[in-house]
Scaffold this active site. Sequence first.
Site, mmCIF file in Angstrom:
data_model
loop_
_atom_site.group_PDB
_atom_site.id
_atom_site.type_symbol
_atom_site.label_atom_id
_atom_site.label_comp_id
_atom_site.label_asym_id
_atom_site.label_seq_id
_atom_site.Cartn_x
_atom_site.Cartn_y
_atom_site.Cartn_z
ATOM 1 N N GLU A 1 40.401 50.094 44.005
ATOM 2 C CA GLU A 1 40.500 50.236 42.552
ATOM 3 C C GLU A 1 39.154 50.680 41.977
ATOM 4 O O GLU A 1 38.280 49.837 41.717
ATOM 5 C CB GLU A 1 40.901 48.903 41.912
ATOM 6 N N LYS B 1 47.766 40.608 34.883
ATOM 7 C CA LYS B 1 46.530 40.132 34.245
ATOM 8 C C LYS B 1 46.869 38.984 33.285
ATOM 9 O O LYS B 1 47.757 38.206 33.592
ATOM 10 C CB LYS B 1 45.807 41.306 33.574
ATOM 11 N N GLU C 1 37.787 42.778 37.519
ATOM 12 C CA GLU C 1 37.624 41.978 36.291
ATOM 13 C C GLU C 1 37.062 40.592 36.620
ATOM 14 O O GLU C 1 36.304 40.027 35.837
ATOM 15 C CB GLU C 1 38.967 41.895 35.544
ATOM 16 N N ASN D 1 50.010 43.868 38.657
ATOM 17 C CA ASN D 1 49.032 42.850 38.250
ATOM 18 C C ASN D 1 49.172 42.689 36.745
ATOM 19 O O ASN D 1 48.703 43.528 35.980
ATOM 20 C CB ASN D 1 47.624 43.311 38.643
ATOM 21 N N SER E 1 45.076 52.907 36.504
ATOM 22 C CA SER E 1 45.865 53.812 35.663
ATOM 23 C C SER E 1 46.970 54.536 36.437
ATOM 24 O O SER E 1 47.302 55.682 36.136
ATOM 25 C CB SER E 1 44.967 54.811 34.929
ATOM 26 N N HIS F 1 39.307 41.031 42.308
ATOM 27 C CA HIS F 1 39.587 42.065 41.302
ATOM 28 C C HIS F 1 38.313 42.358 40.521
ATOM 29 O O HIS F 1 37.518 41.463 40.257
ATOM 30 C CB HIS F 1 40.699 41.596 40.358
ATOM 31 N N GLY G 1 42.487 50.638 33.479
ATOM 32 C CA GLY G 1 42.755 50.448 32.054
ATOM 33 C C GLY G 1 42.185 51.540 31.168
ATOM 34 O O GLY G 1 42.145 51.402 29.949
HETATM 35 P P1 13P Z 1 45.669 49.612 35.089
HETATM 36 O O1 13P Z 1 46.869 50.087 35.876
HETATM 37 O O2 13P Z 1 46.034 49.044 33.749
HETATM 38 O O3 13P Z 1 44.605 50.666 35.036
HETATM 39 O O4 13P Z 1 45.060 48.379 35.903
HETATM 40 C C1 13P Z 1 44.831 48.532 37.258
HETATM 41 C C2 13P Z 1 44.452 47.230 37.810
HETATM 42 O O5 13P Z 1 43.394 46.709 37.519
HETATM 43 C C3 13P Z 1 45.391 46.561 38.711
HETATM 44 O O6 13P Z 1 44.806 45.477 39.324
#
Ligand code: 13P
Length: 251
Positions: free
Chosen positions: A167, A12, A97, A10, A213, A95, A173
């Site tokens: 997740e 982002k 976010e 992803n 992560s 997601h 992150g």
């Molecule tokens: P990270 O791997 O940067 O923690 O992000 C995970 C994520 O949100 C994947 O959709």
Amino acid sequence: MSRKYVIAGNWKMNKNPAEAVALINELKPLVADAACDVVVAVPFVDLPAALEAVKGSKIGVAAQNCHWEKSGAFTGEISAEMLKSMGVGYVIIGHSERRTYFGDTDVTVQKRVRAALDAGLTVILCVGEYLEQREQGVTGEVCAMQTKIALGGVSADEMSRVIIAYEPVWAIGTGRTATARQADEVCALIRATLAGLYGRSVADSTVIQYGGSMNAANAAELLAQKDVDGGLIGGASLKPADFAAIVAAAK
Ligand code: 13P
């Protein structure tokens, strides 16, 4: 019971179209022998370039969201139909976010899932608890509820086009990965939820990823867990060697 691992990056809100092509071109030889499915979820504006760049490889292309209506007065939105018409295969929905910063709710997630499946896309449905919820001991309830609402109206047949990504929000992150045991526990619980909704056979054939992560160093242990069938990778998916190492760990 045979489930194929799916490793999805992803990206982002990272990489412009030229940078996306460069990253995919670096990645292609590194994942040419992948034993798993490999997907990159790129920003909307990168989709045409990414679809072109993955040609001749096994890499699939995903969008990171879609709207639930086919068309209409929804300024700034992109429909599932539009994605399908371009040749996009997958879409991430729900997601954290999107839920946290852009007002996505279990109900809008359900509508997006419905639209994506109707358009013929494969959905990567994200669920996961906030830290406060884990600390209060309601992780299971939260993930089961998010899963059930998102899949409201989805048939057993359609589940072959649904991937679930567990997740935990506190792991995204932050560099704070769930332990392999924590990841496996919740993925198993989501699978049990699917068994309740659809029966054992659908539950056993649904791919459930872990995300948060995940990186080249911790992927092998996470992916070795019984109910973890892949990863949704953020930061590490922007580094071709790291992402390829995670892909290599998925076998
Ligand atoms: P990270 O791997 O940067 O923690 O992000 C995970 C994520 O949100 C994947 O959709």
